[in-house]
Write an enzyme that holds these catalytic residues in place. Sequence first.
Site, PDB file in Angstrom:
ATOM      1  N   ILE A 208       0.864  -1.186   0.000  1.00  0.00           N
ATOM      2  CA  ILE A 208       0.000   0.000   0.000  1.00  0.00           C
ATOM      3  C   ILE A 208       0.896   1.230   0.000  1.00  0.00           C
ATOM      4  O   ILE A 208       1.800   1.339   0.834  1.00  0.00           O
ATOM      5  CB  ILE A 208      -0.911   0.034   1.250  1.00  0.00           C
ATOM      6  CG1 ILE A 208      -1.829  -1.204   1.296  1.00  0.00           C
ATOM      7  CG2 ILE A 208      -1.735   1.317   1.296  1.00  0.00           C
ATOM      8  CD1 ILE A 208      -2.900  -1.242   0.246  1.00  0.00           C
ATOM      9  N   HIS A 209       0.658   2.142  -0.951  1.00  0.00           N
ATOM     10  CA  HIS A 209       1.530   3.318  -0.999  1.00  0.00           C
ATOM     11  C   HIS A 209       0.848   4.596  -1.475  1.00  0.00           C
ATOM     12  O   HIS A 209       1.402   5.672  -1.336  1.00  0.00           O
ATOM     13  CB  HIS A 209       2.722   3.048  -1.919  1.00  0.00           C
ATOM     14  CG  HIS A 209       2.368   3.033  -3.379  1.00  0.00           C
ATOM     15  ND1 HIS A 209       1.787   1.944  -3.985  1.00  0.00           N
ATOM     16  CD2 HIS A 209       2.505   3.979  -4.338  1.00  0.00           C
ATOM     17  CE1 HIS A 209       1.581   2.205  -5.258  1.00  0.00           C
ATOM     18  NE2 HIS A 209       1.997   3.431  -5.503  1.00  0.00           N
ATOM     19  N   ARG A 210      -0.357   4.505  -2.027  1.00  0.00           N
ATOM     20  CA  ARG A 210      -0.958   5.694  -2.624  1.00  0.00           C
ATOM     21  C   ARG A 210      -1.410   6.694  -1.560  1.00  0.00           C
ATOM     22  O   ARG A 210      -1.890   6.299  -0.490  1.00  0.00           O
ATOM     23  CB  ARG A 210      -2.124   5.315  -3.531  1.00  0.00           C
ATOM     24  CG  ARG A 210      -1.674   4.532  -4.756  1.00  0.00           C
ATOM     25  CD  ARG A 210      -2.748   4.424  -5.799  1.00  0.00           C
ATOM     26  NE  ARG A 210      -2.264   3.653  -6.935  1.00  0.00           N
ATOM     27  CZ  ARG A 210      -1.592   4.150  -7.958  1.00  0.00           C
ATOM     28  NH1 ARG A 210      -1.318   5.442  -7.989  1.00  0.00           N
ATOM     29  NH2 ARG A 210      -1.185   3.381  -8.945  1.00  0.00           N
TER      30      ARG A 210
END
Length: 384
Positions: A208-210
């Site tokens: 998860i990075h957004r």
Amino acid sequence: MSAPESVVVVAGTRPEFVKLAPVVAALDRTDRFETILVHSGQHYDDLLSERLRESVSLPRPDEHLGVGSGSHAAQTGELVAGIGDLLSKHEPTYTIAQGDTNTVLAAAIAASKCPTTFCHVEAGLRSGDREMPEETNRVLADHVEGFSFAPTEQAAENLRREGVTEDVYVTGNTVVDACRKNIAEARAGSDVLDRFGLAEGEYIAATIHRPRNVDDATRLRQIVSALEDAPLPVIFPAHPRTEKQLSRVGSSSEGSLRVVDPLEYLDFLRLLDGATAVVTDSGGVQEEASLLSVPCLTVRPNTERPKTVEAGVNVLVEPEMLDEKLRTVVYDPDRREAMTGARDLYGDGRAGERIARLLAYRLGEESPDLDAHGIDDLLETAAE
């Protein structure tokens, strides 16, 4: 034979390195082009750049801009200036970039101000969500005059609707080339499962990075809670920025979630390949999961990879429903089986070759034989 034409290839993030490697390799296999690889420095962690480059067999960059982090505006502005200077220096026939990052937008803008033809790899992807900076980047890059290499007919149709009808080619996605080339090596050479004490098919991968997820404390806390309560161990290689945000919401060391440092590309590919399922907000991971027959839960309200959703191998899920959806995939073998088996959504693994041959053809070379996807088919533009 005439002197080779120069081609500037601009990359700056992990997915760009991975997806442009097949294009660079195909260009280098010909005598028609001299490739100049530019590293923007948008990803500057070693595992996300230099060692990644080596693992996908890219040559060492000829130029390095070292832009680093910063606001979107500052980063893009610095990149436009830096790439513009390099285009003036090298005077390339073609300038190639892939995807939807600030590096891509900057390359498109800089190319539009120089006597070079901009080539957008992975053109035409749309999520319809203009709150995502990536959506703005990809739309603007697609509207710079040049060549649009669309991964699917659906992407080409998106361009048609926006009035982009010239020099649009459906080539397949280079992610297929990269994944097929590297998965055997990852299976044979990566010890990532042993390092983490994992058994094949008995864990969940997560990434998860957004900003929508990691900058919103409520969403991130819900995601972390679902992963901590997961019915299988969860291995989460965290982007440095994500790891910083995770520390703010806290994470129990007693749950299923295990946050680890970013992995080298082959290690991540092997981790994904052996997982029961993957939880992600990455576009590229959605594609790789379909290729490797791994059920995918995408923590987003929309995706620019709708073919994965339409094929049933990817489910869009909001954080508050992640726990339920994850348990369904783990405990329901029929549901899990239904979320596999769409390995050919993005082509046959020859996109890089098609792109290189198309560029050579446009310079006047004789039409090459491209088997089932001949040059005549590819030269049918989206205007048809």
